[in-house]
Design an enzyme around this catalytic site. Structure first.
Site, PDB file in Angstrom:
ATOM      1  N   SER A 190      24.660 -13.747  11.208  1.00 44.16           N
ATOM      2  CA  SER A 190      24.626 -14.681  12.550  1.00 44.16           C
ATOM      3  C   SER A 190      23.341 -15.585  12.847  1.00 44.16           C
ATOM      4  O   SER A 190      22.697 -15.844  13.591  1.00 44.16           O
ATOM      5  CB  SER A 190      25.473 -14.732  13.465  1.00 44.16           C
ATOM      6  N   ARG A 191      22.418 -15.075  11.751  1.00 42.39           N
ATOM      7  CA  ARG A 191      20.574 -15.304  11.910  1.00 42.39           C
ATOM      8  C   ARG A 191      20.234 -14.563  12.727  1.00 42.39           C
ATOM      9  O   ARG A 191      18.728 -14.847  13.159  1.00 42.39           O
ATOM     10  CB  ARG A 191      20.674 -16.608  12.057  1.00 42.39           C
ATOM     11  N   LEU A 192      21.015 -13.454  13.300  1.00 38.94           N
ATOM     12  CA  LEU A 192      20.384 -12.563  14.104  1.00 38.94           C
ATOM     13  C   LEU A 192      19.897 -11.492  13.247  1.00 38.94           C
ATOM     14  O   LEU A 192      19.782  -9.993  13.263  1.00 38.94           O
ATOM     15  CB  LEU A 192      21.386 -12.024  15.579  1.00 38.94           C
TER      16      LEU A 192
END
Length: 213
Positions: A190-192
């Site tokens: 999730s692009r974290l």
């Protein structure tokens, strides 16, 4: 918007990166990650983006890392090239490694300096002979009329050096990037992503901070 491009995405899920995973020395941490790259058999594992700035205009190109130790990260090139002139004008540069197979990136910033002539001689001596002659044939970054011009010059140099070692051109040698900032990036879902950055302090010690993705 080109939807085919906009829809390209990959969710990174291989690993995480915690503060407890890091070596206090970023050069040693780089060694750990680079050993992972070599073990994974990644092609062109030493390819890195070298970014320079001249008169406020940035430029980037891929060069090959040839050595790294506690002093920094070394590569070799033509000192009279466009990047050489930019380095002469502004020795603050950046390096970027991206190993997509491991979902990892390393960003390095610092000041660049020339290696010793002895180091340049030592590396030039072990280059393939064709690459040695190529260093003489190419006035890197200069405009030439066509491919034939380069091929004819190469043929002339092969004849010139036939039967003897090819000496290192005086305008060709090594650079070393002495880092003061090194960031390790590990892709996460999730692009974290995990981003842990080392910044060199005035006393020579390294401070580690986590950055928001």
């Amino acid at each position: 918007m080109d939807q085919n491009i906009a829809n390209i995405r990959h969710d990174y899920q291989l690993k995480g990166l915690l503060e407890s995973d890091l070596d206090p020395d970023p050069l040693k941490q780089f060694r750990l990650w680079f050993d992972d790259v070599l073990e994974a058999g990644i092609t062109e594992s030493n390819a890195m983006l070298l970014s320079t700035v001249s008169e406020g205009r940035p430029a980037g190109r891929i060069v090959l890392l040839k050595d790294f130790d506690k002093r920094g990260f070394s590569f070799f090139t033509n000192y009279d090239s466009k990047k050489g002139r930019e380095i002469e004008a502004n020795p603050q540069v950046a390096l970027t490694f991206f190993w997509k197979e491991l979902e990892r990136q390393v960003r390095i910033e610092g000041k660049i300096e020339k290696t010793s002539e002895e180091e340049s001689d030592e590396y030039f001596a072990v280059r393939p002979r064709g690459s040695q002659i190529g260093a003489w044939a190419s006035a890197q970054s200069e405009v030439i009329p066509d491919r034939t011009f380069l091929e004819e010059k190469t043929s002339e140099l092969k004849a010139r050096f036939e039967g003897r070692p090819v000496p290192r051109p005086p305008y060709w040698g090594g650079y070393r990037v002495v880092p003061d900032y090194i960031e390790f990036w590990q892709g996460r879902p999730s692009r974290l992503h995990d981003r842990l950055a080392y910044t060199k302090q005035s006393d020579g010690e390294w401070k580690v901070e986590r950055l928001s993705p």
